[in-house]
Design a protein around this motif. Structure first.
Motif, PDB file in Angstrom:
ATOM      1  N   ASN A 169       0.827  -1.207   0.000  1.00  0.00           N
ATOM      2  CA  ASN A 169       0.000   0.000   0.000  1.00  0.00           C
ATOM      3  C   ASN A 169       0.860   1.256   0.000  1.00  0.00           C
ATOM      4  OD1 ASN A 169      -2.323  -1.590   0.087  1.00  0.00           O
ATOM      5  ND2 ASN A 169      -2.424  -1.540   2.321  1.00  0.00           N
ATOM      6  N   LEU A 170       1.911   1.252   0.806  1.00  0.00           N
ATOM      7  CA  LEU A 170       2.769   2.424   0.898  1.00  0.00           C
ATOM      8  C   LEU A 170       3.485   2.693  -0.429  1.00  0.00           C
ATOM      9  CD1 LEU A 170       4.042   4.650   2.611  1.00  0.00           C
ATOM     10  CD2 LEU A 170       5.772   3.000   3.351  1.00  0.00           C
ATOM     11  N   VAL A 171       4.042   1.647  -1.030  1.00  0.00           N
ATOM     12  CA  VAL A 171       4.773   1.825  -2.289  1.00  0.00           C
ATOM     13  C   VAL A 171       3.814   2.192  -3.426  1.00  0.00           C
ATOM     14  CG1 VAL A 171       6.290   0.705  -3.952  1.00  0.00           C
ATOM     15  CG2 VAL A 171       6.569   0.234  -1.518  1.00  0.00           C
ATOM     16  N   SER A 172       2.665   1.549  -3.458  1.00  0.00           N
ATOM     17  CA  SER A 172       1.697   1.822  -4.521  1.00  0.00           C
ATOM     18  C   SER A 172       1.142   3.238  -4.411  1.00  0.00           C
ATOM     19  CB  SER A 172       0.561   0.804  -4.464  1.00  0.00           C
ATOM     20  OG  SER A 172      -0.421   1.072  -5.442  1.00  0.00           O
ATOM     21  N   ASP A 173       0.817   3.666  -3.210  1.00  0.00           N
ATOM     22  CA  ASP A 173       0.290   5.022  -3.036  1.00  0.00           C
ATOM     23  C   ASP A 173       1.364   6.072  -3.331  1.00  0.00           C
ATOM     24  OD1 ASP A 173      -2.050   3.824  -2.331  1.00  0.00           O
ATOM     25  OD2 ASP A 173      -1.878   4.232  -0.184  1.00  0.00           O
ATOM     26  N   SER A 174       2.612   5.766  -3.009  1.00  0.00           N
ATOM     27  CA  SER A 174       3.701   6.690  -3.345  1.00  0.00           C
ATOM     28  C   SER A 174       3.857   6.803  -4.860  1.00  0.00           C
ATOM     29  CB  SER A 174       5.010   6.216  -2.719  1.00  0.00           C
ATOM     30  OG  SER A 174       4.908   6.158  -1.302  1.00  0.00           O
ATOM     31  N   THR A 175       3.705   5.679  -5.559  1.00  0.00           N
ATOM     32  CA  THR A 175       3.758   5.714  -7.026  1.00  0.00           C
ATOM     33  C   THR A 175       2.617   6.538  -7.603  1.00  0.00           C
ATOM     34  OG1 THR A 175       4.771   3.516  -7.009  1.00  0.00           O
ATOM     35  CG2 THR A 175       3.839   4.278  -9.089  1.00  0.00           C
ATOM     36  N   TRP A 176       1.435   6.374  -7.032  1.00  0.00           N
ATOM     37  CA  TRP A 176       0.286   7.163  -7.493  1.00  0.00           C
ATOM     38  C   TRP A 176       0.517   8.640  -7.250  1.00  0.00           C
ATOM     39  CZ3 TRP A 176      -2.956  10.431  -4.783  1.00  0.00           C
ATOM     40  CH2 TRP A 176      -4.081  10.873  -5.464  1.00  0.00           C
ATOM     41  N   LEU A 177       1.048   9.002  -6.081  1.00  0.00           N
ATOM     42  CA  LEU A 177       1.294  10.406  -5.780  1.00  0.00           C
ATOM     43  C   LEU A 177       2.358  10.995  -6.708  1.00  0.00           C
ATOM     44  CD1 LEU A 177       0.782  12.823  -3.919  1.00  0.00           C
ATOM     45  CD2 LEU A 177       2.530  11.917  -2.376  1.00  0.00           C
ATOM     46  N   PHE A 178       3.406  10.243  -6.974  1.00  0.00           N
ATOM     47  CA  PHE A 178       4.460  10.736  -7.865  1.00  0.00           C
ATOM     48  C   PHE A 178       3.942  10.923  -9.284  1.00  0.00           C
ATOM     49  CE2 PHE A 178       7.799   9.700 -10.960  1.00  0.00           C
ATOM     50  CZ  PHE A 178       8.699  10.728 -10.693  1.00  0.00           C
ATOM     51  N   SER A 179       3.218   9.941  -9.786  1.00  0.00           N
ATOM     52  CA  SER A 179       2.707  10.047 -11.155  1.00  0.00           C
ATOM     53  C   SER A 179       1.677  11.164 -11.278  1.00  0.00           C
ATOM     54  CB  SER A 179       2.093   8.715 -11.591  1.00  0.00           C
ATOM     55  OG  SER A 179       1.077   8.306 -10.691  1.00  0.00           O
ATOM     56  N   SER A 180       0.862  11.373 -10.247  1.00  0.00           N
ATOM     57  CA  SER A 180      -0.110  12.472 -10.281  1.00  0.00           C
ATOM     58  C   SER A 180       0.597  13.819 -10.286  1.00  0.00           C
ATOM     59  CB  SER A 180      -1.052  12.379  -9.076  1.00  0.00           C
ATOM     60  OG  SER A 180      -1.773  11.180  -9.072  1.00  0.00           O
ATOM     61  N   SER A 181       1.613  13.969  -9.436  1.00  0.00           N
ATOM     62  CA  SER A 181       2.356  15.228  -9.392  1.00  0.00           C
ATOM     63  C   SER A 181       3.062  15.495 -10.715  1.00  0.00           C
ATOM     64  CB  SER A 181       3.379  15.190  -8.250  1.00  0.00           C
ATOM     65  OG  SER A 181       2.744  14.953  -7.014  1.00  0.00           O
ATOM     66  N   LEU A 182       3.637  14.448 -11.318  1.00  0.00           N
ATOM     67  CA  LEU A 182       4.303  14.615 -12.603  1.00  0.00           C
ATOM     68  C   LEU A 182       3.322  15.011 -13.692  1.00  0.00           C
ATOM     69  CD1 LEU A 182       6.962  14.350 -14.189  1.00  0.00           C
ATOM     70  CD2 LEU A 182       6.388  11.943 -14.582  1.00  0.00           C
ATOM     71  N   LEU A 183       2.149  14.395 -13.682  1.00  0.00           N
ATOM     72  CA  LEU A 183       1.139  14.716 -14.693  1.00  0.00           C
ATOM     73  C   LEU A 183       0.644  16.149 -14.544  1.00  0.00           C
ATOM     74  CD1 LEU A 183      -0.477  13.451 -17.026  1.00  0.00           C
ATOM     75  CD2 LEU A 183      -2.226  12.822 -15.368  1.00  0.00           C
ATOM     76  N   LEU A 184       0.467  16.606 -13.321  1.00  0.00           N
ATOM     77  CA  LEU A 184       0.037  17.990 -13.101  1.00  0.00           C
ATOM     78  C   LEU A 184       1.123  18.981 -13.494  1.00  0.00           C
ATOM     79  CD1 LEU A 184      -1.767  17.643  -9.655  1.00  0.00           C
ATOM     80  CD2 LEU A 184      -2.836  17.902 -11.889  1.00  0.00           C
ATOM     81  N   ALA A 185       2.393  18.630 -13.208  1.00  0.00           N
ATOM     82  CA  ALA A 185       3.489  19.532 -13.551  1.00  0.00           C
ATOM     83  C   ALA A 185       3.662  19.670 -15.060  1.00  0.00           C
ATOM     84  CB  ALA A 185       4.788  19.032 -12.912  1.00  0.00           C
ATOM     85  N   LEU A 186       3.346  18.619 -15.807  1.00  0.00           N
ATOM     86  CA  LEU A 186       3.503  18.652 -17.255  1.00  0.00           C
ATOM     87  C   LEU A 186       2.281  19.224 -17.978  1.00  0.00           C
ATOM     88  CD1 LEU A 186       5.218  15.182 -17.852  1.00  0.00           C
ATOM     89  CD2 LEU A 186       6.297  17.434 -17.728  1.00  0.00           C
ATOM     90  N   ASN A 187       1.202  19.482 -17.259  1.00  0.00           N
ATOM     91  CA  ASN A 187      -0.021  20.009 -17.871  1.00  0.00           C
ATOM     92  C   ASN A 187      -0.508  21.229 -17.088  1.00  0.00           C
ATOM     93  OD1 ASN A 187      -1.067  17.812 -20.012  1.00  0.00           O
ATOM     94  ND2 ASN A 187      -0.170  16.754 -18.276  1.00  0.00           N
ATOM     95  N   LYS A 188       0.340  22.248 -17.036  1.00  0.00           N
ATOM     96  CA  LYS A 188      -0.018  23.447 -16.283  1.00  0.00           C
ATOM     97  C   LYS A 188      -1.216  24.165 -16.903  1.00  0.00           C
ATOM     98  CE  LYS A 188       4.632  24.230 -14.461  1.00  0.00           C
ATOM     99  NZ  LYS A 188       5.769  25.193 -14.355  1.00  0.00           N
ATOM    100  N   SER A 189      -1.306  24.139 -18.217  1.00  0.00           N
ATOM    101  CA  SER A 189      -2.448  24.791 -18.857  1.00  0.00           C
ATOM    102  C   SER A 189      -3.756  24.090 -18.498  1.00  0.00           C
ATOM    103  CB  SER A 189      -2.257  24.807 -20.371  1.00  0.00           C
ATOM    104  OG  SER A 189      -2.146  23.479 -20.884  1.00  0.00           O
ATOM    105  N   GLY A 190      -3.718  22.762 -18.447  1.00  0.00           N
ATOM    106  CA  GLY A 190      -4.914  22.030 -18.042  1.00  0.00           C
ATOM    107  C   GLY A 190      -5.288  22.298 -16.599  1.00  0.00           C
ATOM    108  N   VAL A 191      -4.294  22.404 -15.724  1.00  0.00           N
ATOM    109  CA  VAL A 191      -4.563  22.730 -14.321  1.00  0.00           C
ATOM    110  C   VAL A 191      -5.183  24.112 -14.202  1.00  0.00           C
ATOM    111  CG1 VAL A 191      -3.506  23.084 -12.058  1.00  0.00           C
ATOM    112  CG2 VAL A 191      -2.730  21.217 -13.501  1.00  0.00           C
TER     113      VAL A 191
END
Length: 289
Positions: A169-191
């Protein structure tokens, strides 16, 4: 006479000088018409040609397209990290951790609280077995240390599997948080479009609906009974990640986090909401009284 002819040549190019209506009655903007030609309008504006009108934006022409794009982006930032973390958990994390559990007897060791729970569960099973023996419902079993040891190891293995799932759970949730942050950082216009759409939707509500929504959220998070909800959330997170529950940490968390959220909420209402929606701010002040 000659003076009349000169006066006709020097007649100013103003609308009312030609028998027309004043500019204030005709409109605020000077436009070419029967009174003024395009050259005269340009001269009155300082010799500059009239600026061309701005091209209409696609979102202004088709607001439903913008709404669909915002909904698509919102679903994207939720679904993609979730699917990615789930695939990583099932294909990478789980097999690796299962392999370690099988080859290493000391991996995912029990903490002090789990050891106590294992012993208590073993004693409860023994008491239940003795009850059945005394009641004549089950044959008596020999008091063998090996039997108790096997049962204890079986209970220990079960707790180790629980610890394995906690690490997953800890590793999977950390992966989800990292991928979400990366996706938001790469789509600033969408945010930016997403936050703008949320703001426009909120400020498009009636003041009473805005006040009700804000009060509902604030009462849930920082209300009188919100501490019970925060305690449940913290204990649930501790169990989800396999952390030992600490009453000191829970008390400090409940004493600081809701208070901080309440202060931030009041600051936002005082500094921003009063300017954006004064009526909503007045309603909230009346309710607080």
């Amino acid at each position: 006479p000659g003076g009349g002819e000169g006066a006709s040549d020097d007649t100013p190019a103003w609308p009312w000088a030609r028998g027309g209506k004043p500019e204030e009655e005709a409109g605020n903007e000077l436009e070419p018409s029967d009174w003024l030609s395009s050259t005269e309008v340009r001269d009155l504006r300082g010799g500059l040609p009239p600026p061309p009108p701005p091209p209409p934006t696609p979102t202004a022409q088709y607001p439903e397209v913008e709404n669909r794009e915002v909904l698509y982006f919102g679903a994207l930032i939720i679904a993609v990290p979730l699917v990615f973390s789930t695939l990583m958990r099932e294909t990478v994390f789980h097999p690796v951790l299962e392999r370690r559990l099988a080859v290493d007897d000391t991996s995912f060791a029990l903490n002090t609280e789990q050891k106590r729970e294992v012993v208590d569960e073993l004693l409860q099973e023994e008491k239940g077995r003795q009850f059945d023996v005394i009641a004549g419902r089950a044959p008596a079993l020999p008091e063998s240390p090996d039997r108790l040891r096997e049962e204890l190891l079986e209970l220990e293995k079960h707790e180790r599997e629980i610890n394995l799932r906690s690490v997953e759970n800890l590793v999977s949730d950390s992966t989800w948080l990292f991928s979400s942050s990366l996706l938001l950082a790469l789509n600033k216009s969408g945010v930016k479009r997403l936050t703008s759409n949320i703001q426009s939707t909120f400020y498009g509500l009636t003041p009473a609906t805005q006040a009700f929504s804000l009060l509902l959220v604030s009462d849930i998070t920082v209300g009188f009974h919100s501490s019970d909800g925060w305690i449940t959330i913290v204990n649930g997170l501790c169990g989800h990640y396999g952390w030992e529950e600490s009453e000191t940490f829970v008390s400090l968390f409940v004493a600081t986090v809701p208070v901080s959220i309440d202060v931030i909420f009041k600051y936002w209402v005082f500094k921003y909401l009063r300017n954006m929606s004064p009526t909503t701010g007045i309603i909230l002040e009346d309710i607080d009284r």
